[in-house]
Enzyme design. Structure first.
Site, PDB file in Angstrom:
ATOM      1  N   HIS A  61       0.828  -1.219   0.000  1.00 41.82           N
ATOM      2  CA  HIS A  61       0.000   0.000   0.000  1.00 41.82           C
ATOM      3  C   HIS A  61       0.856   1.260   0.000  1.00 41.82           C
ATOM      4  CE1 HIS A  61      -3.811   2.047   0.330  1.00 41.82           C
ATOM      5  NE2 HIS A  61      -3.368   2.778   1.339  1.00 41.82           N
ATOM      6  N   HIS A  63       0.801   5.578  -1.334  1.00 41.35           N
ATOM      7  CA  HIS A  63       0.416   6.789  -2.066  1.00 41.35           C
ATOM      8  C   HIS A  63       1.727   7.557  -2.217  1.00 41.35           C
ATOM      9  CE1 HIS A  63      -3.648   5.706  -0.909  1.00 41.35           C
ATOM     10  NE2 HIS A  63      -3.312   5.774   0.356  1.00 41.35           N
ATOM     11  N   GLN A  66       2.666  11.269  -1.289  1.00 34.18           N
ATOM     12  CA  GLN A  66       2.637  11.729   0.105  1.00 34.18           C
ATOM     13  C   GLN A  66       4.015  11.725   0.752  1.00 34.18           C
ATOM     14  OE1 GLN A  66      -0.597   9.667   2.128  1.00 34.18           O
ATOM     15  NE2 GLN A  66      -2.073  10.353   0.578  1.00 34.18           N
ATOM     16  N   HIS A 274      -6.014  -1.389   6.025  1.00 32.75           N
ATOM     17  CA  HIS A 274      -6.217  -0.953   7.423  1.00 32.75           C
ATOM     18  C   HIS A 274      -7.154  -1.912   8.177  1.00 32.75           C
ATOM     19  CE1 HIS A 274      -4.073   2.549   6.154  1.00 32.75           C
ATOM     20  NE2 HIS A 274      -5.061   3.010   5.414  1.00 32.75           N
ATOM     21  N   ASP A 325       2.179   3.182   2.911  1.00 30.69           N
ATOM     22  CA  ASP A 325       1.055   4.109   2.817  1.00 30.69           C
ATOM     23  C   ASP A 325       1.483   5.562   2.602  1.00 30.69           C
ATOM     24  OD1 ASP A 325      -1.335   5.513   3.172  1.00 30.69           O
ATOM     25  OD2 ASP A 325      -2.057   4.268   4.775  1.00 30.69           O
TER      26      ASP A 325
END
Ligand code: NGQ
Ligand code: ZN
Length: 458
Positions: A61, A63, A66, A274, A325
């Site tokens: 996971h 992104h 970010q 999550h 993440d």
């Protein structure tokens, strides 16, 4: 970088599918796959690897963009700082990003992930359109940017274009901050179909994701699942924040995970990212379905999400993997350590994530994350086995901490010993991407990243 035609690698210690083995020769074919494994062998004629060899994990996971704001959202606001105020700061970054920024940030991140022991990454990619919300002239521009980044870094990529249509349960209209994310079902399927060939050429896997139950309706999930290939991995954020749980109950009388299982046939293709707030019943539902839970311990801690009942889930034979993440950390060791520590802090006990008495916690976590990461990334088979891609990490045998120990204690020391970075070399698909702690494109990647941050004032 060009793959050597055929390589023989010698490891004094290697973690194979059935455990640690000594004096191992791994043969890697021109196709980048392991063609044979021999134990108890001599080193002659082979490249001697510089420390214990373990499989590279899949990070399930990410992104990527970010990474640009890591460590910049830690100034107190008006005393009610939360996931939702963090999200406003994240949306501000979203409003500024160009495709070139995304390439620069993602390539830098991917080099960091390689050095942290990850060999592939599943990119949960929802930043699709221009700043005004209109598609780029090439509607797949941002997805293609992710493929460009992975080409620069060499990391294995599972691209998960994200379907995002609403701001909350019940099909609420998206907000202005979300306009770069939004598709209707037809537009999304067009994007997805258009990515099949570019992903094939780039050697990337293609799956898809639903952003969250807030962002999609049951009808939209059904229409999209019906239209995509049967083997494609499907990811979704679910039950990360208590506010999502209460909103779900208010909307349908069902908790998010219950609701997802009502709406879709959730099976091994699925990754539930999550799944923080789950009841015993939901734990059993997820474990029984064979879906992977995507745990992102450093981000979940950073955002104040709560704690997934990982010990109960493990006891139910649930499958999990790890992701970084929002990338407030970028290593396998950091994620696995915090996964275990969260359970310890809750229980006020030690050694929670071990499968049986005498089992190494590090090994249990590593094996779980290896299998779950591969499953969620759409990769058949994980680990150092014949016919699998040669995706491996060489830990630094010069570290006295690692030189002194054998077997699973190597993993425990790496994960729990506070050694700092001990990833020495990384091979992905038969290509060396990190050698002695260096990536060959690192300087250029760092320069482009620094320029992007300067432009973004991040
Ligand atoms: C995301 N990130 O999409 O980047 C989310 C926040 C949301 C995490 N959940 C936004 N860690 O869930 O609405
Ligand atoms: Zn996420």
């Amino acid at each position: 970088m060009v793959a050597d035609n055929h390589q023989l690698l010698f490891a004094e210690r290697a973690l194979l599918a059935d455990g640690w083995a000594e004096n191992v020769i791994l043969a890697v074919g021109a196709d980048g796959r392991i063609s044979s494994i021999e134990r108890g062998a001599g080193a002659s004629g082979a490249r001697r690897l510089g420390g214990p060899v373990i499989p590279a994990l899949a990070n399930l996971h990410s992104h990527a963009f970010q990474r640009a704001m890591a460590g910049l959202t830690d100034v107190a606001g008006q005393g009610d700082d939360s996931f939702w105020t963090w999200r406003e700061e994240m949306y501000r970054l979203v409003s500024l990003l160009t495709p070139d920024d995304v390439v620069a940030i993602a390539a830098k991140l991917q080099v960091e992930l390689l050095k942290g022991g990850f060999g592939r990454v599943a990119e949960f990619h929802y930043l699709h359109h221009g700043p005004d919300g209109r598609p780029y002239a090439e509607p797949a521009e941002m997805s293609l940017a992710m493929l460009r980044a992975a080409d620069l870094s060499g990391i294995g990529l599972t691209l998960l274009p994200v379907f995002y249509a609403h701001s909350d349960f019940g099909g609420a209209a998206p907000t202005a901050g979300q306009r770069r994310f939004i598709h209707d079902v037809d537009g999304f399927l067009t994007l997805l179909h258009g990515l099949v060939e570019p992903c094939r050429v780039a050697g990337a896997r293609l799956g898809l994701a639903f952003h969250s139950l807030r962002a999609v309706t049951g009808d939209e999930i059904a229409a999209i699942v019906k239209a995509v290939p049967e083997h494609a991995p499907i990811h979704i954020h679910v039950a990360e924040q208590e506010r999502e749980v209460s909103a779900s109950i208010a909307h349908s009388g069902r908790r998010p995970v219950e609701r997802l299982y009502d709406m879709a046939d959730v099976d091994e293709r699925w990754c539930l990212v999550h799944a923080t707030h789950v009841t015993d019943l939901e734990v059993a539902m997820i474990a029984g379905s064979g879906a992977v839970v995507g745990l992102c311990p450093t981000t979940e801690a950073d955002l104040g999400d709560g704690l997934f009942p990982a010990t109960d889930f493990l006891a139910a034979d649930g499958r999990f993997g790890i992701g970084t993440d929002s990338h407030v950390a970028t290593s396998v060791a950091d994620e696995l350590r915090l996964l275990e520590y969260g359970q310890r802090l809750r229980d006020r006990r030690r050694n929670r994530m071990a499968s049986r008495p005498g089992a190494s916690v590090g090994r249990t976590l590593f094996d779980g994350a290896l299998a779950g990461g591969a499953q969620a990334s759409g990769v058949a088979g994980a680990g150092l086995v014949v016919d699998a891609p040669a995706d491996l990490v060489v830990l630094d045998g010069r570290s006295p901490y690692l030189a002194a120990v054998q077997g699973d204690a190597i993993l425990d020391r790496w994960i729990f010993g506070g050694l700092g970075s001990v990833v020495r070399d990384v091979m992905i698909g038969g290509r060396w991407l990190v050698e002695d702690g260096r990536h060959p494109e690192e300087e250029a990647i760092d320069r482009a990243f620094a320029a992007a941050l300067a432009r973004l004032r991040a």
